[in-house]
Design an enzyme around this catalytic site. Sequence first.
Site, short mmCIF file in Angstrom:
data_model
loop_
_atom_site.label_atom_id
_atom_site.label_comp_id
_atom_site.label_asym_id
_atom_site.label_seq_id
_atom_site.Cartn_x
_atom_site.Cartn_y
_atom_site.Cartn_z
N CYS A 7 -0.69 -8.55 4.47
CA CYS A 7 -1.62 -8.17 3.38
C CYS A 7 -1.64 -6.65 3.32
O CYS A 7 -0.70 -5.99 3.80
CB CYS A 7 -3.00 -8.78 3.57
SG CYS A 7 -3.87 -8.28 5.08
N ASN A 10 -4.30 -5.61 6.87
CA ASN A 10 -4.16 -6.42 8.11
C ASN A 10 -5.48 -6.49 8.88
O ASN A 10 -5.49 -6.49 10.10
CB ASN A 10 -3.02 -5.88 9.00
CG ASN A 10 -2.63 -6.79 10.16
OD1 ASN A 10 -2.22 -6.30 11.21
ND2 ASN A 10 -2.75 -8.08 10.01
N CYS A 12 -8.33 -8.37 6.93
CA CYS A 12 -9.09 -9.47 6.32
C CYS A 12 -8.25 -10.74 6.16
O CYS A 12 -8.50 -11.74 6.82
CB CYS A 12 -9.64 -9.06 4.94
SG CYS A 12 -10.85 -7.72 5.01
N ARG A 13 -7.24 -10.71 5.25
CA ARG A 13 -6.53 -11.94 4.89
C ARG A 13 -5.44 -12.32 5.88
O ARG A 13 -5.39 -13.46 6.35
CB ARG A 13 -5.93 -11.79 3.48
CG ARG A 13 -6.97 -11.67 2.40
CD ARG A 13 -6.37 -11.19 1.09
NE ARG A 13 -5.92 -9.81 1.18
CZ ARG A 13 -5.27 -9.15 0.24
NH1 ARG A 13 -4.97 -9.76 -0.90
NH2 ARG A 13 -4.92 -7.89 0.39
N SER A 14 -4.52 -11.39 6.18
CA SER A 14 -3.39 -11.79 7.05
C SER A 14 -3.82 -12.13 8.48
O SER A 14 -3.19 -13.01 9.09
CB SER A 14 -2.26 -10.76 7.02
OG SER A 14 -2.67 -9.49 7.48
N ASP A 122 -8.46 -10.38 -2.58
CA ASP A 122 -8.82 -9.47 -1.49
C ASP A 122 -10.33 -9.48 -1.31
O ASP A 122 -11.06 -9.05 -2.20
CB ASP A 122 -8.32 -8.07 -1.87
CG ASP A 122 -8.53 -7.09 -0.73
OD1 ASP A 122 -9.29 -7.41 0.21
OD2 ASP A 122 -7.94 -6.01 -0.79
P1 4NP Z 1 -6.78 -7.02 3.65
O1 4NP Z 1 -8.09 -6.37 2.99
O2 4NP Z 1 -5.58 -6.44 2.92
O3 4NP Z 1 -6.94 -8.49 3.35
O4 4NP Z 1 -6.81 -6.69 5.11
C1 4NP Z 1 -8.26 -5.00 2.84
C2 4NP Z 1 -8.70 -4.26 3.91
C3 4NP Z 1 -8.90 -2.90 3.77
C4 4NP Z 1 -8.67 -2.28 2.56
C5 4NP Z 1 -8.22 -3.03 1.50
C6 4NP Z 1 -8.01 -4.39 1.64
N1 4NP Z 1 -8.90 -0.90 2.42
O5 4NP Z 1 -8.75 -0.40 1.29
O6 4NP Z 1 -9.24 -0.22 3.40
#
Ligand code: 4NP
Length: 148
Positions: A7, A10, A12-14, A122
């Site tokens: 994602c 790294n 939240c989702r992955s 997201d």
């Molecule tokens: P992820 O979510 O891609 O599912 O881990 C996010 C985590 C952090 C951010 C964006 C999406 N960020 O902008 O910091």
Amino acid sequence: MKVLMVCLGNICRSPLAHGILEKMIIENQLDWEVDSCGTSGFHNGELPDSRSIEVADKNGIDIKGQRSRQLIAEDIDAFDLIIAMDQSNYNDIRRMAQVDQHDKIEMLLNYSFPGQNRKVPDPYYDGGFERVYDMIYDACAKLLEAHN
Ligand code: 4NP
């Protein structure tokens, strides 16, 4: 089979996809490996988001041993399947890959909704971790079926 869940951050989702597929691999006694990473290095070295830890925990999955890391080109050689959570991750991975590696890259929800290129939303800003968990769980079960 070596599977890499990808994602943006790294956190939240992955990490959820990593923990869920890992549990399925163990339960099915498969000789598979799974890892996860982010296209960005914004959260390098960090634990998964507390909301991902919580929803995983509720479902009997411990993801607290995971640490965020950024995708590197060597990953695309090392893994058989590189699974993107959304179109932007998918495009970033493709840009990093050689043309003959493009077949390894897929969007996770295409296992649930073939050919539709749906994204795992997201949840970092908007929440919805329970729904995200369910979507990822369903797609991981289908991924396992598809490649087993
Ligand atoms: P992820 O979510 O891609 O599912 O881990 C996010 C985590 C952090 C951010 C964006 C999406 N960020 O902008 O910091």
